[in-house]
Design a protein around this motif. Structure first.
Motif, PDB file in Angstrom:
ATOM      1  N   GLU A  13       0.879  -1.173   0.000  1.00 20.58           N
ATOM      2  CA  GLU A  13       0.000   0.000   0.000  1.00 20.58           C
ATOM      3  C   GLU A  13       0.912   1.218   0.000  1.00 20.58           C
ATOM      4  N   ARG A  20      -4.577   6.238  -1.445  1.00 19.42           N
ATOM      5  CA  ARG A  20      -4.068   4.913  -1.120  1.00 19.42           C
ATOM      6  C   ARG A  20      -3.866   4.214  -2.466  1.00 19.42           C
ATOM      7  N   SER A  22      -2.661   0.838  -4.161  1.00 20.40           N
ATOM      8  CA  SER A  22      -2.282  -0.558  -3.943  1.00 20.40           C
ATOM      9  C   SER A  22      -1.654  -1.073  -5.229  1.00 20.40           C
ATOM     10  N   PHE A  50      -4.273  -0.158  -8.104  1.00 21.77           N
ATOM     11  CA  PHE A  50      -5.642   0.219  -7.754  1.00 21.77           C
ATOM     12  C   PHE A  50      -5.578   1.409  -6.806  1.00 21.77           C
ATOM     13  N   VAL A  51      -6.405   2.403  -7.106  1.00 22.74           N
ATOM     14  CA  VAL A  51      -6.315   3.658  -6.368  1.00 22.74           C
ATOM     15  C   VAL A  51      -7.600   3.889  -5.573  1.00 22.74           C
ATOM     16  N   SER A  52      -7.430   4.371  -4.332  1.00 23.51           N
ATOM     17  CA  SER A  52      -8.581   4.749  -3.494  1.00 23.51           C
ATOM     18  C   SER A  52      -8.279   6.108  -2.877  1.00 23.51           C
ATOM     19  N   PRO A  57     -10.864   4.600   2.060  1.00 23.18           N
ATOM     20  CA  PRO A  57      -9.773   3.731   1.592  1.00 23.18           C
ATOM     21  C   PRO A  57     -10.207   2.372   1.065  1.00 23.18           C
ATOM     22  N   ALA A  58     -11.467   1.977   1.292  1.00 23.77           N
ATOM     23  CA  ALA A  58     -11.897   0.676   0.770  1.00 23.77           C
ATOM     24  C   ALA A  58     -12.524   0.805  -0.618  1.00 23.77           C
ATOM     25  N   ALA A  59     -12.828   2.024  -1.054  1.00 22.04           N
ATOM     26  CA  ALA A  59     -13.469   2.220  -2.365  1.00 22.04           C
ATOM     27  C   ALA A  59     -12.410   2.176  -3.466  1.00 22.04           C
ATOM     28  N   LEU A  60     -12.688   1.430  -4.509  1.00 20.89           N
ATOM     29  CA  LEU A  60     -11.738   1.365  -5.635  1.00 20.89           C
ATOM     30  C   LEU A  60     -12.204   2.350  -6.692  1.00 20.89           C
ATOM     31  N   VAL A  78       3.091   0.467   3.162  1.00 20.76           N
ATOM     32  CA  VAL A  78       2.673  -0.554   4.121  1.00 20.76           C
ATOM     33  C   VAL A  78       2.782  -1.926   3.457  1.00 20.76           C
ATOM     34  N   PHE A 153      -3.879   1.509   9.127  1.00 21.64           N
ATOM     35  CA  PHE A 153      -3.210   0.508   8.306  1.00 21.64           C
ATOM     36  C   PHE A 153      -2.239  -0.251   9.204  1.00 21.64           C
TER      37      PHE A 153
END
Lengths: 173, 402
Positions: A13, A20, A22, A50-52, A57-60, A78, A153
């Protein structure tokens, strides 16, 4: 089925002040920490990105096959496993005589708590002030977003960008 | 043997998972796109679907929601396997309708154990780390749909799970370690200072707080079992029983052990209501289940209690590893060692080294402890100058400085 078989990768992360990110980093030739501390490269190359938004932070909200991320914009990285945060020369952070020292840091809007694992002869404060390396690993760490404390995190290793470090403190002094 | 559908855009992982599962006799189908996976599943529903979150196009959350909404696939158990493994990702996946969550990279043994556990538990259960299963109430699914249609305001959500400074959770997963005794004595110490104190007994196995206080609790939280959404605070307060000597208000547990659990929104509503009603709330948490896990993020301080025996130390060592994932930041955790017998089984220094964490307090053994429980008068009242009461007093004063 289409697609390619990929090289050995580490998933992480990559946290900036607003996003965020990933993604996977190819570590076949060089561990992630060494890539981040390579002074000759301004960017790190990510795959399956994949960006949020950091505040959700859980939404893509976006994804890319590959992307280049500017290293100095990263606050912290992270990683799930402690071993993924070690450099090629692991002896600096892993050794029979090494000890865990609890630390706290404020970096890029996050409050980070974890341990730094070094030989007892190393002066940690001196190391943080003077090491030429940009990223320093903190192990078994939590990073809490200061503006939204429920966003936490956790990582076996969290790599702190010293350029964005605001406070660093040893908790056992 | 089960038929398992794996949906992941990572071809390496698809191959690896196929090999792992076929080796133990399962039949495996793979799909590298979310939409294609849904088509396969609706055409021929599998016994289990393993789904990645990070997929281009339709992401894993959307795939899970669509499978749950389609009548043919609504009852297919779903295991999420993803590199996005933070607590918020797990919660989002479970809210979408998944039954279990596993982080990449995964070993063959981990994957097979989790797959077997999910297959055995079925679609009506969630399978957590350690293969602990938790029933999903039918109301949960309806509630999820309602929440999607009418999401709560963001500000409400933030306020709802922020820790309350006046809430102390006392967690003791080993019976006989002194957790309930400590919770009762902490509450009594606070009440002696003229504060309004609430004591919550979250034990699902017939709580022991009434025994410590010789108090009958005709009303208890059993009245809230079966509720899915948060009750009105006005519905919580009538369930309290006042302890006449100390004026501590007690929310008792059902007198007989129960397999039902309070739903997380109900637990959080109870804690919030009592945190507003009282200057101090002490929660006795003798088990770690979904209800307890919902209470922990609301506690400003989480006291983890252990005694000086090997089983207790091992349990606490493992609990300390789990608590951050349950939303309890390390700075909110304090470990307290209770001596529950005259001689220590393990030296304190060994316990400290094993836990790699300092002890915020050490509560000594006092021979009158048993008599205090038998008489229903806690030691801070019966023996205020005794060693036990003094140690509780020092501990309680730590929280006043917070």
């Amino acid at each position: 089925m289409t697609g390619q078989i990929r090289q050995p990768c580490v998933s992480g992360e990559f946290l900036t002040r607003t996003y965020r990110i990933s993604g996977d980093v190819n570590v076949r030739t060089e561990p992630l920490l060494d890539q981040l501390n390579d002074h000759l490269a301004l960017f790190v190359h990510l795959e399956r990105v994949f960006v949020s938004p950091l505040l959700d932070p859980a939404a893509l909200t976006g994804n890319f096959h590959t992307a280049e991320v500017r290293k100095d914009s990263l606050g912290l990285v992270v990683l799930n496993k402690l071993e993924d945060g070690l450099p090629y020369r692991q002896g600096r952070y892993i050794g029979r005589d090494h000890i865990d020292r609890p630390v706290a840091a404020v970096v890029a809007g996050f409050e980070v708590r974890g341990v730094i694992r070094l030989h007892p002869s190393v002066n940690v404060s001196e190391l943080i002030r003077t090491t030429p390396e940009h990223f320093v690993p903190i192990f078994n760490a939590d990073a809490t977003l200061t503006a939204r404390r429920e966003i936490v995190f956790h990582g076996g290793a969290i790599l702190l960008n010293r350029n964005q470090l605001e406070v660093f403190a040893l908790l056992d002094e | 043997m089960a038929r398992i559908l794996v949906i992941d855009d990572d071809l390496n992982l698809l191959q690896m998972v196929r090999l792992m599962l076929e080796r133990v006799g399962h039949e495996v189908e793979t799909s590298h796109k979310g939409i294609e996976g849904i088509e396969r599943a609706t055409r021929n529903p599998p016994d289990l679907a393993i789904i990645d979150i990070m997929m281009p196009g339709l992401n894993g959350y959307d795939v899970v929601r669509r499978l749950r909404e389609h009548p043919v696939t609504a009852r297919v158990p779903i295991l999420i396997l993803t590199a996005r493994s933070q607590l918020m990702d797990k919660q989002t996946a479970l809210d979408a309708g998944a039954n279990a969550f596993l982080s990449k990279p995964v070993s063959a043994q981990q994957l097979i154990e989790r797959v077997e556990a999910v297959l055995q538990a079925g679609v009506d259960y969630r399978v957590h780390t350690g293969l602990l299963t938790e029933p999903i109430r039918p109301a949960d699914a309806a509630g999820r749909a309602a929440e999607r249609a009418h999401p709560p305001a963001e500000a409400d959500l933030i306020g709802a799970i922020a820790p309350r400074k006046n809430v102390i959770a006392v967690v003791s997963l080993r019976g006989g370690a002194g957790g309930t005794t400590l919770a009762v004595n902490l509450a009594m110490w606070e009440a002696q200072r003229g504060r309004r104190v609430s004591l919550i007994d979250l034990s699902p196995v017939g709580g022991h707080i009434p025994l410590h206080l010789h108090l009958a609790t005709p009303q208890h939280w059993g009245a809230l079992l079966g509720m899915r959404s948060a009750p009105d605070p006005a519905a919580v307060l009538p369930l309290l029983t006042v302890h006449p000597q100390s004026q501590v208000t007690v929310l008792g547990a059902p007198p007989a052990p129960t397999v039902d659990r309070l739903s997380p929104p109900v637990v959080q509503a109870i804690v919030r209501a009592l945190a507003t009603h009282s200057a101090r709330v002490v929660i006795d948490l003798p088990v770690l289940d979904a209800a307890s896990a919902a209470a922990l993020p609301l506690a400003g301080t989480v006291i983890v209690v252990l005694s000086d025996d090997a089983c207790s130390v091992q349990t606490v060592q493992r609990l300390l590893g789990v608590l951050p994932a349950l939303g309890v930041a390390r700075e909110r955790i304090g470990v307290v060692l209770c001596h529950v017998r005259p001689t220590a089984e393990i030296p304190v220094e060994t316990i400290r080294k094993t836990l790699k964490q300092p002890l915020i307090a050490e509560i000594p053994y006092q021979v009158e402890q048993i008599a205090a429980i038998r008489r229903g008068v806690p030691l801070v009242i019966a023996e205020p100058n005794g060693a036990y009461a003094q140690a509780v007093s020092h501990l309680a004063q730590l929280f006043e400085q917070v």
